[in-house]
Design a protein around this motif. Sequence first.
Motif, PDB file in Angstrom:
ATOM      1  N   PRO A 110      -1.045  -2.829  -1.330  1.00  0.00           N
ATOM      2  CA  PRO A 110      -2.125  -2.853  -2.311  1.00  0.00           C
ATOM      3  C   PRO A 110      -2.671  -4.253  -2.520  1.00  0.00           C
ATOM      4  CG  PRO A 110      -0.304  -1.498  -3.085  1.00  0.00           C
ATOM      5  CD  PRO A 110       0.186  -2.212  -1.859  1.00  0.00           C
ATOM      6  N   ALA A 111      -3.989  -4.355  -2.417  1.00  0.00           N
ATOM      7  CA  ALA A 111      -4.709  -5.567  -2.785  1.00  0.00           C
ATOM      8  C   ALA A 111      -5.204  -5.352  -4.209  1.00  0.00           C
ATOM      9  CB  ALA A 111      -5.870  -5.808  -1.834  1.00  0.00           C
ATOM     10  N   ILE A 112      -4.768  -6.175  -5.145  1.00  0.00           N
ATOM     11  CA  ILE A 112      -5.092  -5.943  -6.548  1.00  0.00           C
ATOM     12  C   ILE A 112      -5.911  -7.092  -7.105  1.00  0.00           C
ATOM     13  CG2 ILE A 112      -3.009  -4.562  -6.823  1.00  0.00           C
ATOM     14  CD1 ILE A 112      -1.764  -6.845  -8.400  1.00  0.00           C
ATOM     15  N   GLY A 113      -6.799  -6.742  -8.050  1.00  0.00           N
ATOM     16  CA  GLY A 113      -7.649  -7.750  -8.673  1.00  0.00           C
ATOM     17  C   GLY A 113      -8.829  -8.140  -7.815  1.00  0.00           C
ATOM     18  N   LEU A 114      -9.493  -7.153  -7.203  1.00  0.00           N
ATOM     19  CA  LEU A 114     -10.635  -7.417  -6.332  1.00  0.00           C
ATOM     20  C   LEU A 114     -11.946  -7.334  -7.113  1.00  0.00           C
ATOM     21  CD1 LEU A 114      -9.620  -5.176  -3.283  1.00  0.00           C
ATOM     22  CD2 LEU A 114      -9.289  -7.644  -3.521  1.00  0.00           C
TER      23      LEU A 114
END
Length: 506
Positions: free
Chosen positions: A262-266
Amino acid sequence: MSTGDLSRRNLLRAGGIVAAGAATGLLPGVAFAAPAPGAAQQQTKTVTGTFKPDVPDWYYLPVDVPRGVKQIDVVYSYDRPTVPAGVRGNACDIGMFGPEGHELGNTRGFRGWSGGFRDRFSISATDATPGYVAGPVRAGRWHVILGPYTVAPQGMNYRVDVTLTFGADGAPFRPNPAPVSAPARQRGKSWYRGDCHLHTVYSDGKRTPGQLVADARAAGLDFIVSTDHNTNSSQLVWGDYATDDLLILNGEEVTTRSGHWPAIGLPAGTWIDWRYRASDAADFRRFTDQVHRAGGLVTAAHPFANCFGCTYEFAYEIADLVEVWNGPWTQDDEASVTHWDGLLRGGRWIPAIGDSDAHNPDQTVALPHTVVQAGSLRQAELLAGLKAGRSWLAESKDVNLEFGASGGGRSAGIGERIAVGTGTPVTVSATVSGAPGTTVTFLDQLGPEHTETVPASGSATVTWTTYPRYSRWVRVEVRRPSGGPNTTTPNAMVAMSNPIFLGAAS
């Protein structure tokens, strides 16, 4: 139209030849022509073929679209022959790229992904199936992407129907991202509860965004991160469901054949590519760099999940966070904590987080979640707190944990260092509440050092004294020996902290 049987001699990939695990295949395409005056305003073309077991991860079906199309619809199916126990059957994912291109990392061309969750999708200027991005159906070469996830020994017979509807575009879709604040939960510098791994109907979840917001609020969360698989489409609609007491951050669970991250804070509308494996180290670095440039964080998700393509196989040193606890406590989580602890003992600390990864209404949002200390309930400060490891993990909102260290006239909290001499006694203290039937254990690089039982009240303060010459760091775990209501696994985690470091930095 039939593609026939496909072999590895058809493999290709934009940018050159690569390892077979990352290769792609190109299928024979279909071409449409604008209808003659008075002719039917809808056309359908069908592609059939067979994937053999020895196939690449991705296939592209070119679709030549003329001018004047207002909607494109795709329906696909494949057979599911019986296979012996222990043998994987057929499963195939699907998505779409527009005429702007389908090369690796082409963010302009991406138009949606539904994996294996749906058997059809539609795209128009006004609307799109969840998981897909609404916008004009421009003339040019589109590509349906097929991902044979697993293929039975008998092969996979598939069918794709592409339908174009001609006419004028409707009103354009207008994105409405989530607000950047939730003033009713703003407490300045404080501890904030958040679940950083959640799904909706915009990928393979069964909750609508509105249902997820309601369940997150009921769980006592201050913030959530939307991490639908391989698509940015839900990022464009969260403003329709936002409330003033829940901060919604954007993310994407980058779901590769070598694990999920997961890539978070995009920023709203950001899409991160997923068409590579762990052996393609340069590609992984390319897209984690993209996340970091955008201000986001990279999470190694459920590292030991027991499903094909779920186990995290990428480099840990590139990750900002490790999701050591995913959903109700299981042996997978035990393995993740053990591995994370091993990294920590070896001098590589990557802050731990816990997330529910809730997909369906029977999966509890915030079981578990991460409690992070941040300067305010703002994305940048929450991400800074997570990256610094100023956080602990909780089974539910009923559980509270305070953990600190003091000695030599100094003190430190979770994720911090108490810089005192090697012979200075340091006392660590943990105060727990909402945790009846549990034990509290302090651990350092040697393993468990001190354990006490929490009384029936569920509250206790536990202390232990050590020295930096013996303990390089100390962390705390709260466990329920009986397992408990959320899991049948014994010695289940109820809360755990990131470490406090002892002594001068080396």
